[in-house]
Design a protein around this motif. Structure first.
Motif, short mmCIF file in Angstrom:
data_model
loop_
_atom_site.label_atom_id
_atom_site.label_comp_id
_atom_site.label_asym_id
_atom_site.label_seq_id
_atom_site.Cartn_x
_atom_site.Cartn_y
_atom_site.Cartn_z
N ALA A 168 0.83 -1.20 0.00
CA ALA A 168 0.00 0.00 0.00
C ALA A 168 0.86 1.25 0.00
CB ALA A 168 -0.93 0.00 1.21
N VAL A 169 1.89 1.27 0.82
CA VAL A 169 2.78 2.43 0.87
C VAL A 169 3.47 2.66 -0.47
CG1 VAL A 169 4.94 3.27 1.89
CG2 VAL A 169 3.13 2.39 3.36
N LEU A 170 3.98 1.59 -1.06
CA LEU A 170 4.67 1.73 -2.34
C LEU A 170 3.72 2.18 -3.46
CD1 LEU A 170 7.01 -1.38 -2.22
CD2 LEU A 170 7.66 1.02 -2.01
N LEU A 171 2.52 1.63 -3.48
CA LEU A 171 1.56 2.03 -4.50
C LEU A 171 1.11 3.48 -4.32
CD1 LEU A 171 -0.56 -1.23 -4.68
CD2 LEU A 171 0.71 -0.21 -6.57
N LEU A 172 0.83 3.88 -3.08
CA LEU A 172 0.40 5.25 -2.84
C LEU A 172 1.54 6.25 -3.07
CD1 LEU A 172 -1.92 4.67 0.23
CD2 LEU A 172 -2.59 5.17 -2.13
N ARG A 173 2.75 5.85 -2.77
CA ARG A 173 3.90 6.71 -3.06
C ARG A 173 4.09 6.85 -4.57
NH1 ARG A 173 9.68 5.01 -0.95
NH2 ARG A 173 9.60 3.87 -2.90
N GLY A 174 3.89 5.77 -5.29
CA GLY A 174 3.95 5.83 -6.75
C GLY A 174 2.86 6.73 -7.32
N GLY B 43 1.61 9.28 -5.75
CA GLY B 43 2.03 10.64 -5.44
C GLY B 43 3.03 11.19 -6.44
N ASN B 44 3.86 10.33 -6.98
CA ASN B 44 4.87 10.77 -7.95
C ASN B 44 4.32 10.90 -9.36
OD1 ASN B 44 6.84 10.88 -5.99
ND2 ASN B 44 7.52 8.78 -6.35
N SER B 45 3.44 9.98 -9.76
CA SER B 45 3.04 9.94 -11.17
C SER B 45 1.59 10.35 -11.43
CB SER B 45 3.25 8.54 -11.72
OG SER B 45 2.36 7.64 -11.10
N ARG B 46 0.76 10.36 -10.41
CA ARG B 46 -0.67 10.69 -10.53
C ARG B 46 -1.43 9.77 -11.48
NH1 ARG B 46 -1.66 13.19 -6.04
NH2 ARG B 46 -0.40 15.03 -5.76
N VAL B 47 -1.02 8.52 -11.54
CA VAL B 47 -1.76 7.51 -12.32
C VAL B 47 -2.86 6.98 -11.41
CG1 VAL B 47 -1.62 5.26 -13.46
CG2 VAL B 47 0.25 6.90 -13.69
N PRO B 48 -4.14 7.16 -11.79
CA PRO B 48 -5.24 6.81 -10.89
C PRO B 48 -5.29 5.33 -10.47
CG PRO B 48 -6.05 8.12 -12.71
CD PRO B 48 -4.63 7.78 -13.02
N LEU B 49 -4.85 4.43 -11.34
CA LEU B 49 -4.89 3.01 -10.99
C LEU B 49 -4.00 2.71 -9.78
CD1 LEU B 49 -6.03 0.27 -11.69
CD2 LEU B 49 -4.12 -0.06 -13.25
N LEU B 50 -2.91 3.46 -9.62
CA LEU B 50 -2.06 3.27 -8.44
C LEU B 50 -2.79 3.68 -7.16
CD1 LEU B 50 1.35 4.57 -9.80
CD2 LEU B 50 0.68 2.21 -9.37
N LEU B 51 -3.61 4.73 -7.26
CA LEU B 51 -4.39 5.15 -6.09
C LEU B 51 -5.38 4.08 -5.68
CD1 LEU B 51 -5.40 7.29 -4.04
CD2 LEU B 51 -6.98 8.03 -5.84
N TRP B 52 -6.14 3.58 -6.64
CA TRP B 52 -7.16 2.57 -6.31
C TRP B 52 -6.53 1.28 -5.83
CZ3 TRP B 52 -11.00 5.37 -5.52
CH2 TRP B 52 -11.35 6.40 -6.35
N SER B 53 -5.41 0.90 -6.41
CA SER B 53 -4.71 -0.31 -5.96
C SER B 53 -4.14 -0.11 -4.56
CB SER B 53 -3.59 -0.67 -6.93
OG SER B 53 -4.10 -0.93 -8.20
N GLY B 54 -3.60 1.07 -4.30
CA GLY B 54 -3.07 1.37 -2.97
C GLY B 54 -4.16 1.34 -1.91
N LEU B 55 -5.32 1.90 -2.23
CA LEU B 55 -6.44 1.86 -1.27
C LEU B 55 -6.92 0.42 -1.05
CD1 LEU B 55 -8.47 4.99 -2.36
CD2 LEU B 55 -6.99 4.73 -0.36
N CYS B 56 -6.87 -0.38 -2.08
CA CYS B 56 -7.25 -1.79 -1.93
C CYS B 56 -6.30 -2.49 -0.97
CB CYS B 56 -7.23 -2.46 -3.30
SG CYS B 56 -7.71 -4.19 -3.27
N PHE B 57 -5.01 -2.23 -1.09
CA PHE B 57 -4.05 -2.87 -0.20
C PHE B 57 -4.12 -2.31 1.23
CE2 PHE B 57 -2.18 -4.79 -3.92
CZ PHE B 57 -1.75 -6.01 -3.42
N VAL B 58 -4.56 -1.08 1.38
CA VAL B 58 -4.82 -0.57 2.73
C VAL B 58 -5.93 -1.40 3.37
CG1 VAL B 58 -5.76 1.39 4.02
CG2 VAL B 58 -3.98 1.77 2.33
#
Length: 85
Positions: A17-23, A25-40
């Motif tokens: 979750a941390v790695l996906l949400l940090r990614g 934050g750097n790239s603003r690719v929405p799929l990383l946000l949704w995947s990060g929230l899923c792992f949270v």
């Protein structure tokens, strides 16, 4: 022994979750946000599993335990289906 396994699963999910949400934050690719929230949600699910394993058998936390994972899957499903960016 099972508590150690549950803790390792929680730590792995939290690290993902941390790695996906940090990614995100750097790239603003929405799929990383949704995947990060899923792992949270998965990490919270594993933490609730540890709590449930140490509570008395008369107290059932199965609904509360699966709720974070369900919300995480719903976030990812929303991101995959309805997010059009």
């Amino acid at each position: 022994m099972t508590t150690a396994l549950y803790l390792l699963c929680a730590l792995t999910s939290a690290a993902c979750a941390v790695l996906l949400l940090r990614g995100y934050g750097n790239s603003r690719v929405p799929l990383l946000l949704w995947s990060g929230l899923c792992f949270v949600g998965f990490a919270l699910n594993n933490l609730m599993l540890i709590i449930d394993a140490h509570t008395p058998a008369t107290l059932d936390l199965s609904v509360w335990r699966t709720l974070p994972a369900l919300l995480g899957i719903v976030c990812l499903l929303y991101g995959l289906v309805w997010d059009k960016r």
